[in-house]
Write a protein that holds these residues in place. Sequence first.
Motif, PDB file in Angstrom:
ATOM      1  N   LEU A  89       0.807  -1.221   0.000  1.00 50.66           N
ATOM      2  CA  LEU A  89       0.000   0.000   0.000  1.00 50.66           C
ATOM      3  C   LEU A  89       0.843   1.275   0.000  1.00 50.66           C
ATOM      4  O   LEU A  89       0.317   2.345  -0.270  1.00 50.66           O
ATOM      5  CB  LEU A  89      -0.927   0.025   1.226  1.00 50.66           C
ATOM      6  CG  LEU A  89      -2.090  -0.942   1.228  1.00 50.66           C
ATOM      7  CD1 LEU A  89      -2.910  -0.761   2.492  1.00 50.66           C
ATOM      8  CD2 LEU A  89      -2.960  -0.743   0.014  1.00 50.66           C
ATOM      9  N   PHE A  90       2.122   1.170   0.301  1.00 52.36           N
ATOM     10  CA  PHE A  90       2.946   2.375   0.442  1.00 52.36           C
ATOM     11  C   PHE A  90       2.959   3.238  -0.808  1.00 52.36           C
ATOM     12  O   PHE A  90       2.698   4.436  -0.745  1.00 52.36           O
ATOM     13  CB  PHE A  90       4.380   2.005   0.820  1.00 52.36           C
ATOM     14  CG  PHE A  90       4.557   1.620   2.251  1.00 52.36           C
ATOM     15  CD1 PHE A  90       3.482   1.317   3.069  1.00 52.36           C
ATOM     16  CD2 PHE A  90       5.812   1.549   2.801  1.00 52.36           C
ATOM     17  CE1 PHE A  90       3.643   0.961   4.391  1.00 52.36           C
ATOM     18  CE2 PHE A  90       5.994   1.196   4.122  1.00 52.36           C
ATOM     19  CZ  PHE A  90       4.918   0.896   4.912  1.00 52.36           C
ATOM     20  N   SER A  91       3.279   2.635  -1.945  1.00 52.45           N
ATOM     21  CA  SER A  91       3.395   3.452  -3.158  1.00 52.45           C
ATOM     22  C   SER A  91       2.040   3.994  -3.583  1.00 52.45           C
ATOM     23  O   SER A  91       1.925   5.166  -3.959  1.00 52.45           O
ATOM     24  CB  SER A  91       4.041   2.654  -4.288  1.00 52.45           C
ATOM     25  OG  SER A  91       3.252   1.511  -4.586  1.00 52.45           O
ATOM     26  N   ALA A  92       1.008   3.153  -3.506  1.00 45.71           N
ATOM     27  CA  ALA A  92      -0.324   3.618  -3.901  1.00 45.71           C
ATOM     28  C   ALA A  92      -0.818   4.727  -2.986  1.00 45.71           C
ATOM     29  O   ALA A  92      -1.322   5.758  -3.451  1.00 45.71           O
ATOM     30  CB  ALA A  92      -1.314   2.448  -3.892  1.00 45.71           C
ATOM     31  N   THR A  93      -0.670   4.538  -1.692  1.00 48.77           N
ATOM     32  CA  THR A  93      -1.145   5.534  -0.735  1.00 48.77           C
ATOM     33  C   THR A  93      -0.351   6.832  -0.868  1.00 48.77           C
ATOM     34  O   THR A  93      -0.927   7.920  -0.802  1.00 48.77           O
ATOM     35  CB  THR A  93      -1.051   4.994   0.706  1.00 48.77           C
ATOM     36  OG1 THR A  93      -1.729   3.739   0.776  1.00 48.77           O
ATOM     37  CG2 THR A  93      -1.687   5.940   1.694  1.00 48.77           C
ATOM     38  N   SER A  94       0.927   6.727  -1.081  1.00 50.52           N
ATOM     39  CA  SER A  94       1.750   7.930  -1.249  1.00 50.52           C
ATOM     40  C   SER A  94       1.319   8.732  -2.468  1.00 50.52           C
ATOM     41  O   SER A  94       1.216   9.965  -2.412  1.00 50.52           O
ATOM     42  CB  SER A  94       3.225   7.557  -1.375  1.00 50.52           C
ATOM     43  OG  SER A  94       3.671   6.925  -0.199  1.00 50.52           O
TER      44      SER A  94
END
Length: 131
Positions: free
Chosen positions: A11-16
């Motif tokens: 989720l890190f890249s999508a959420t960022s």
Amino acid sequence: MNLSIETPALLFSATSLILLAYTNRFLTIAQIVRSLKKNYDQDHNKSILIEIKNLNKRITLIRYMQLFGVLCLFLSVFAMFLLFLNYETIGIYVFGVSLLSLLISLGISFWEVSISVNALRVHLKDLMEEN
């Protein structure tokens, strides 16, 4: 049920990227509000005031979008930490709440976009009536 420590990290890249898009929307709307406020101070046009109120509602929605987006990211990191400490069951539930936070953020985003589309349709309607 097994959950690896890498799954919440997805989720890190999508959420960022989502948070960056939300911030850009906020900054754009804030700039428009400042410009409209300057116009309203000069003209005291009621339609400008209505538009500012609409944009203020959108800014509030964006704030909540950002809140739930950040909560999603925070809970994902916390889930990874729990999985690292071998608290798998709690980590799974925390990750589930993280996903729920992301869903709420995206739902509010859809609401904000629909308000924007409706406002644009009002402007286009005025243009079509003039022609």
